[in-house]
Write an enzyme that holds these catalytic residues in place. Sequence first.
Site, PDB file in Angstrom:
ATOM      1  CE  LYS A 269      -3.372   2.473   2.944  1.00  0.00           C
ATOM      2  NZ  LYS A 269      -4.206   2.419   4.166  1.00  0.00           N
ATOM      3  CG  ASP A 274      -5.688   7.634   4.947  1.00  0.00           C
ATOM      4  OD1 ASP A 274      -6.644   8.290   4.482  1.00  0.00           O
ATOM      5  OD2 ASP A 274      -5.827   6.573   5.607  1.00  0.00           O
ATOM      6  CE  LYS A 281      -6.691   8.242   8.487  1.00  0.00           C
ATOM      7  NZ  LYS A 281      -7.348   7.120   9.179  1.00  0.00           N
ATOM      8  CG  ASP A 292      -2.045   4.958   5.056  1.00  0.00           C
ATOM      9  OD1 ASP A 292      -1.826   3.885   5.640  1.00  0.00           O
ATOM     10  OD2 ASP A 292      -3.164   5.295   4.622  1.00  0.00           O
ATOM     11  CG  ASP A 351     -10.008   7.055   7.137  1.00  0.00           C
ATOM     12  OD1 ASP A 351      -8.992   7.071   6.410  1.00  0.00           O
ATOM     13  OD2 ASP A 351      -9.981   7.206   8.370  1.00  0.00           O
ATOM     14  CD  GLU A 353      -6.984   5.033   2.724  1.00  0.00           C
ATOM     15  OE1 GLU A 353      -7.925   5.112   3.539  1.00  0.00           O
ATOM     16  OE2 GLU A 353      -5.817   4.757   3.061  1.00  0.00           O
ATOM     17  NE  ARG A 355     -10.920  -1.572   4.000  1.00  0.00           N
ATOM     18  CZ  ARG A 355     -11.465  -1.819   5.184  1.00  0.00           C
ATOM     19  NH1 ARG A 355     -12.601  -2.482   5.274  1.00  0.00           N
ATOM     20  NH2 ARG A 355     -10.868  -1.411   6.285  1.00  0.00           N
TER      21      ARG A 355
HETATM   22  N1  BES Z   1      -4.315   4.104   7.066  1.00  0.00           N
HETATM   23  C1  BES Z   1      -5.455   3.831   7.864  1.00  0.00           C
HETATM   24  C2  BES Z   1      -5.176   2.795   8.968  1.00  0.00           C
HETATM   25  C3  BES Z   1      -4.359   3.266  10.139  1.00  0.00           C
HETATM   26  C4  BES Z   1      -4.921   4.060  11.101  1.00  0.00           C
HETATM   27  C5  BES Z   1      -3.063   2.838  10.290  1.00  0.00           C
HETATM   28  C6  BES Z   1      -4.175   4.452  12.195  1.00  0.00           C
HETATM   29  C7  BES Z   1      -2.324   3.221  11.383  1.00  0.00           C
HETATM   30  C8  BES Z   1      -2.873   4.038  12.343  1.00  0.00           C
HETATM   31  C9  BES Z   1      -6.585   3.302   7.000  1.00  0.00           C
HETATM   32  O1  BES Z   1      -6.659   3.820   5.729  1.00  0.00           O
HETATM   33  C10 BES Z   1      -7.853   3.639   7.709  1.00  0.00           C
HETATM   34  O2  BES Z   1      -8.127   4.800   7.822  1.00  0.00           O
HETATM   35  N2  BES Z   1      -8.578   2.638   8.173  1.00  0.00           N
HETATM   36  C11 BES Z   1      -9.775   2.855   8.885  1.00  0.00           C
HETATM   37  C12 BES Z   1     -10.758   1.799   8.439  1.00  0.00           C
HETATM   38  C13 BES Z   1     -12.149   2.032   8.950  1.00  0.00           C
HETATM   39  C14 BES Z   1     -12.738   3.281   8.324  1.00  0.00           C
HETATM   40  C15 BES Z   1     -12.976   0.836   8.612  1.00  0.00           C
HETATM   41  C16 BES Z   1      -9.474   2.732  10.367  1.00  0.00           C
HETATM   42  O3  BES Z   1      -8.664   1.890  10.758  1.00  0.00           O
HETATM   43  O4  BES Z   1     -10.003   3.525  11.133  1.00  0.00           O
HETATM   44 ZN    ZN Z   2      -4.941   4.517   4.896  1.00  0.00          ZN
HETATM   45 MN    MN Z   3      -7.782   5.619   5.690  1.00  0.00          MN
END
Ligand code: BES
Ligand code: ZN
Ligand code: MN
Length: 497
Positions: A269, A274, A281, A292, A351, A353, A355
């Site tokens: 990825k 992000d 966020k 990210d 968010d 994104e 996947r």
């Molecule tokens: N890049 C983030 C995941 C992340 C968050 C990694 C904090 C490290 C620290 C990812 O794109 C994301 O935002 N995931 C969301 C998914 C949710 C919306 C289902 C998450 O983990 O909150």
């Molecule tokens: Zn992300």
């Molecule tokens: Mn995200």
Amino acid sequence: MEYSIKSDSPAKLSSDCLVLGLYLKRKLCPTTAAMDEALGGLLSRLLKRDDMEGKPGQTLLISHLPEGKIERILLVGLGKREELDAANYRKALAAAAKSLKESGAKSAHVALPEAEVGSHGLPWKTRQIVEILESAFYRFTQLKQDPNNGKPPRLAKVCFLTASPDQGAETELGISQGKAIASGMNLARDLANLPGNICTPTYLAEEAEKLAKHHKKLKAKILDESELEELGMGSFLSVSRGSRQPAKLIVLEYHGAPAKTKPYVLVGKGLTFDAGGISLKPAANMDEMKYDMCGGASVIATLGVVAELGLPLNVVGLVPASENLPDGNANKPGDIVTSMAGLTIEILNTDAEGRLILCDTLTYAKRYDPVAVIDVATLTGACIVALGRHPSAILSNDDALCAALTSAGEKAWDRVWRLPLWDEYQEQLKSNFADIANIGGPDGGTITAACFLSRFAKDFKWAHVDIAGTAWKSGADKGATGRPVPLLSQYLIDRAA
Ligand code: BES
Ligand code: ZN
Ligand code: MN
């Protein structure tokens, strides 16, 4: 750092710093004992006086030695001989590296590989020293006005002391693997520590091209948005629609085996920033979302390691690179996009994104007829909740692949822990309006993210590694760790063996 090997007796050396080991209760390693004798029992006396028993993590720096050619001796505690495992050995090495750094020594002679560390051989023990030293001396200073910050020159030369000349080849192997992996980790750390305004998808692509120029067997190909459009990557492209930076699909191909040999495919990825998109966020710590792209950086860096070591394999690295920002053109909650595989996706949270860019890349991976596909991604915050920051999570559709990665992680000390990918969880991805939703609700977030990806990985052996908790450190020593470069490199080294 420059490395060399010597099998001379330690007392005859001239050295800026001699690094010697001892087990608990002041039981000296062979070279330490020889040096102690040469110094008339001085080391034993000092150990007693300073109450240094030899616990792992304890060190004693002796910088006033009788006239001679040895400036300093660093004694390194290794703990109980029978309990010296990878964790304690690495703890001792980290303490030694810290002390070496503070000592100001410019060169060192290291006798620590003579310690017995479980069933680990000389190459492994040597390699750990190289990796830990390089990581301790890593600094990210390219964006400071004064990169050297007035600091004195640092350790530049390390010489490994071996018991006999016939240990040279094994030590050499450890040095070359350690150097390759450490420089891969440093590349991944540099790319990840760079901020989003510098390390854009285009920048990442150029770095991949630069790496490929360095190695004859490594080829880079960058697919731009028009090519992604033609491939039908509607899911991937929907993420970058909200950004002024064009998306790139970075393709790195390493040809180390005959052309007909099936390749291993690594997918990383490469989200260079992000913000969450319209599902924005919160502000706190949002700067960390420059990390990210750690999955992408570690895939690029691992291809560098493989090329450096000249492994007799074919390996492909695929890095979908994009930003995720709020914008008038960005994905909106409820939007439905069509993936390259034809599955329609309802984007309930913009968010989620990662996947969306990975699923089309997994579909693309199929054209390589891969032995196995491994994706690495900072995919879910839930992963940190579930496992903390020590292991990465692994989820896989193939037990043997999962076992191979687990053992590679143990060996490289870049560990993974398996989570279930049971069908029951797939239910959570149901959508009323499309084939699949991009989120699975609050429960088991790491698992439902992997379930989403699994829909696009049905045609090959596949493992997904969630590195959200392991790719960087927060807090006072915020920074990228270089993980999972050791894991991926070890897995491929093992495949080549
Ligand atoms: N890049 C983030 C995941 C992340 C968050 C990694 C904090 C490290 C620290 C990812 O794109 C994301 O935002 N995931 C969301 C998914 C949710 C919306 C289902 C998450 O983990 O909150
Ligand atoms: Zn992300
Ligand atoms: Mn995200």
